[in-house]
Write a protein that holds these residues in place. Sequence first.
Motif, PDB file in Angstrom:
ATOM      1  N   PRO A   1     -24.480  96.516  14.247  1.00 47.78           N
ATOM      2  CA  PRO A   1     -23.690  97.352  13.317  1.00 47.78           C
ATOM      3  C   PRO A   1     -22.365  96.711  12.911  1.00 47.78           C
ATOM      4  O   PRO A   1     -21.949  96.810  11.751  1.00 47.78           O
ATOM      5  N   GLU A   2     -21.738  96.002  13.851  1.00 45.34           N
ATOM      6  CA  GLU A   2     -20.449  95.361  13.551  1.00 45.34           C
ATOM      7  C   GLU A   2     -20.624  94.283  12.476  1.00 45.34           C
ATOM      8  O   GLU A   2     -19.847  94.184  11.528  1.00 45.34           O
ATOM      9  N   PHE A   3     -21.673  93.504  12.641  1.00 42.35           N
ATOM     10  CA  PHE A   3     -21.964  92.436  11.674  1.00 42.35           C
ATOM     11  C   PHE A   3     -22.275  93.037  10.298  1.00 42.35           C
ATOM     12  O   PHE A   3     -21.799  92.566   9.270  1.00 42.35           O
ATOM     13  N   LEU A   4     -23.063  94.121  10.299  1.00 41.96           N
ATOM     14  CA  LEU A   4     -23.443  94.750   9.033  1.00 41.96           C
ATOM     15  C   LEU A   4     -22.222  95.326   8.314  1.00 41.96           C
ATOM     16  O   LEU A   4     -22.136  95.274   7.083  1.00 41.96           O
ATOM     17  N   MET A   5     -21.250  95.831   9.084  1.00 44.16           N
ATOM     18  CA  MET A   5     -20.005  96.344   8.493  1.00 44.16           C
ATOM     19  C   MET A   5     -19.233  95.210   7.820  1.00 44.16           C
ATOM     20  O   MET A   5     -18.655  95.371   6.748  1.00 44.16           O
TER      21      MET A   5
ATOM     22  N   LEU B   1     -17.458  92.628   2.848  1.00 46.02           N
ATOM     23  CA  LEU B   1     -17.438  91.412   2.021  1.00 46.02           C
ATOM     24  C   LEU B   1     -18.005  91.716   0.623  1.00 46.02           C
ATOM     25  O   LEU B   1     -17.463  91.284  -0.397  1.00 46.02           O
ATOM     26  N   ASN B   2     -19.078  92.498   0.592  1.00 46.50           N
ATOM     27  CA  ASN B   2     -19.678  92.890  -0.690  1.00 46.50           C
ATOM     28  C   ASN B   2     -18.716  93.759  -1.502  1.00 46.50           C
ATOM     29  O   ASN B   2     -18.640  93.630  -2.726  1.00 46.50           O
ATOM     30  N   GLU B   3     -17.978  94.629  -0.796  1.00 42.89           N
ATOM     31  CA  GLU B   3     -16.988  95.475  -1.483  1.00 42.89           C
ATOM     32  C   GLU B   3     -15.873  94.615  -2.071  1.00 42.89           C
ATOM     33  O   GLU B   3     -15.431  94.826  -3.195  1.00 42.89           O
ATOM     34  N   GLN B   4     -15.462  93.639  -1.271  1.00 43.33           N
ATOM     35  CA  GLN B   4     -14.405  92.714  -1.710  1.00 43.33           C
ATOM     36  C   GLN B   4     -14.825  91.998  -3.006  1.00 43.33           C
ATOM     37  O   GLN B   4     -14.028  91.843  -3.921  1.00 43.33           O
ATOM     38  N   ILE B   5     -16.095  91.596  -3.063  1.00 43.97           N
ATOM     39  CA  ILE B   5     -16.610  90.903  -4.261  1.00 43.97           C
ATOM     40  C   ILE B   5     -16.627  91.865  -5.448  1.00 43.97           C
ATOM     41  O   ILE B   5     -16.213  91.530  -6.556  1.00 43.97           O
ATOM     42  N   ALA B   6     -17.070  93.107  -5.186  1.00 45.39           N
ATOM     43  CA  ALA B   6     -17.158  94.101  -6.263  1.00 45.39           C
ATOM     44  C   ALA B   6     -15.770  94.423  -6.820  1.00 45.39           C
ATOM     45  O   ALA B   6     -15.608  94.651  -8.020  1.00 45.39           O
ATOM     46  N   GLU B   7     -14.777  94.411  -5.929  1.00 43.08           N
ATOM     47  CA  GLU B   7     -13.415  94.762  -6.366  1.00 43.08           C
ATOM     48  C   GLU B   7     -12.664  93.585  -6.982  1.00 43.08           C
ATOM     49  O   GLU B   7     -11.678  93.778  -7.692  1.00 43.08           O
TER      50      GLU B   7
ATOM     51  N   ARG C   1     -13.641  83.057  -6.577  1.00 43.18           N
ATOM     52  CA  ARG C   1     -13.726  81.671  -6.092  1.00 43.18           C
ATOM     53  C   ARG C   1     -13.220  81.584  -4.652  1.00 43.18           C
ATOM     54  O   ARG C   1     -13.779  80.866  -3.827  1.00 43.18           O
ATOM     55  N   LYS C   2     -12.171  82.357  -4.357  1.00 40.63           N
ATOM     56  CA  LYS C   2     -11.617  82.341  -2.998  1.00 40.63           C
ATOM     57  C   LYS C   2     -12.644  82.894  -1.994  1.00 40.63           C
ATOM     58  O   LYS C   2     -12.862  82.313  -0.928  1.00 40.63           O
ATOM     59  N   VAL C   3     -13.277  84.019  -2.375  1.00 48.99           N
ATOM     60  CA  VAL C   3     -14.305  84.597  -1.488  1.00 48.99           C
ATOM     61  C   VAL C   3     -15.438  83.587  -1.306  1.00 48.99           C
ATOM     62  O   VAL C   3     -15.934  83.368  -0.196  1.00 48.99           O
ATOM     63  N   PHE C   4     -15.813  82.937  -2.409  1.00 51.21           N
ATOM     64  CA  PHE C   4     -16.889  81.936  -2.349  1.00 51.21           C
ATOM     65  C   PHE C   4     -16.545  80.838  -1.330  1.00 51.21           C
ATOM     66  O   PHE C   4     -17.356  80.488  -0.477  1.00 51.21           O
ATOM     67  N   ASN C   5     -15.313  80.319  -1.427  1.00 46.14           N
ATOM     68  CA  ASN C   5     -14.903  79.239  -0.512  1.00 46.14           C
ATOM     69  C   ASN C   5     -14.906  79.702   0.944  1.00 46.14           C
ATOM     70  O   ASN C   5     -15.315  78.957   1.838  1.00 46.14           O
ATOM     71  N   ASP C   6     -14.450  80.948   1.165  1.00 50.44           N
ATOM     72  CA  ASP C   6     -14.436  81.488   2.537  1.00 50.44           C
ATOM     73  C   ASP C   6     -15.866  81.602   3.088  1.00 50.44           C
ATOM     74  O   ASP C   6     -16.141  81.219   4.225  1.00 50.44           O
ATOM     75  N   VAL C   7     -16.762  82.141   2.246  1.00 45.12           N
ATOM     76  CA  VAL C   7     -18.151  82.330   2.699  1.00 45.12           C
ATOM     77  C   VAL C   7     -18.835  80.975   2.903  1.00 45.12           C
ATOM     78  O   VAL C   7     -19.612  80.785   3.838  1.00 45.12           O
ATOM     79  N   LYS C   8     -18.482  80.014   2.053  1.00 48.20           N
ATOM     80  CA  LYS C   8     -19.077  78.670   2.168  1.00 48.20           C
ATOM     81  C   LYS C   8     -18.724  78.063   3.535  1.00 48.20           C
ATOM     82  O   LYS C   8     -19.566  77.427   4.185  1.00 48.20           O
ATOM     83  N   LEU C   9     -17.472  78.287   3.978  1.00 48.79           N
ATOM     84  CA  LEU C   9     -17.054  77.771   5.290  1.00 48.79           C
ATOM     85  C   LEU C   9     -17.890  78.400   6.408  1.00 48.79           C
ATOM     86  O   LEU C   9     -18.304  77.716   7.351  1.00 48.79           O
TER      87      LEU C   9
END
Length: 265
Positions: free
Chosen positions: A189-193, A198-204, A212-220
Amino acid sequence: MALSGRFVILFRPLRVVKVLTTAQRKTSHQNTVIPQKKIEHKFSNHLTTNAAKFSTKVLTEIEANEIRNSQNQCWNCGQKLSLMSKNFCENCESILPLAQDENYFSLLAIKKDFRVSLNELQFNFKKFQILLHPDKYTLKSETERNISETVSSFINKAYFTLLKPLSRGIYLLELHGEYMTEDVNSDDPEFLMEILSLNEQIAESDSIPEKRKVFNDVKLIVDDLTIKIAESFHGEDIQKAKQHLISYKYYDNILQKLKEMLPPV
Ligand SMILES: [Zn+2]
């Protein structure tokens, strides 16, 4: 799609075996390297009385496969196959059915590892694709054409499975007797949260630099998981490799989604 660790070789329904006259046999074998007399001689030397009958009829692909995998012999000339005989008989150069112990890695002659060199994978894929392509066998016997079609389709499956880290990892798990599908869900559940936020962050995020910043973070995160998966396989910790692969699947999905939203760099 569930893939077995070893190949499950599916054949067309067994065709009616034709017993040819000498004249027909001459025509039928005009494309084979070894003259018919030599084939009969070799079969009488190497095969049992029962198997020797094969020299007087057209073998089906399933029979050719049986001869390779049960007797370790070339279906065309009866020669015992050495370890060097992968796709072709060393003696008569006939195309061979797949050996039962081949897997996608050995099929493309690359090391069985999560880390693969994409250059080597692509180079070997093209090499085997050219060598075994059905177009090369249009003037050969039906058996050779069928073997080439089966082997080529496995070469394609092997390449596309090993190309992407997720499907490669899932396949490696299977080789270790552990199963997972690409639509598996995490039960943490913690991982799913974390994924949800992260999905909310992208939507907002309404600007390209934000995305691009979110992309770079997720890429790492994805790069780090790739290292962890490789290390887990190296350390034979298959359960850990599976857990990391499940996380990888979620982050890689987000990465692909962001790629579609962002203009090419
Ligand atoms: Zn042979």
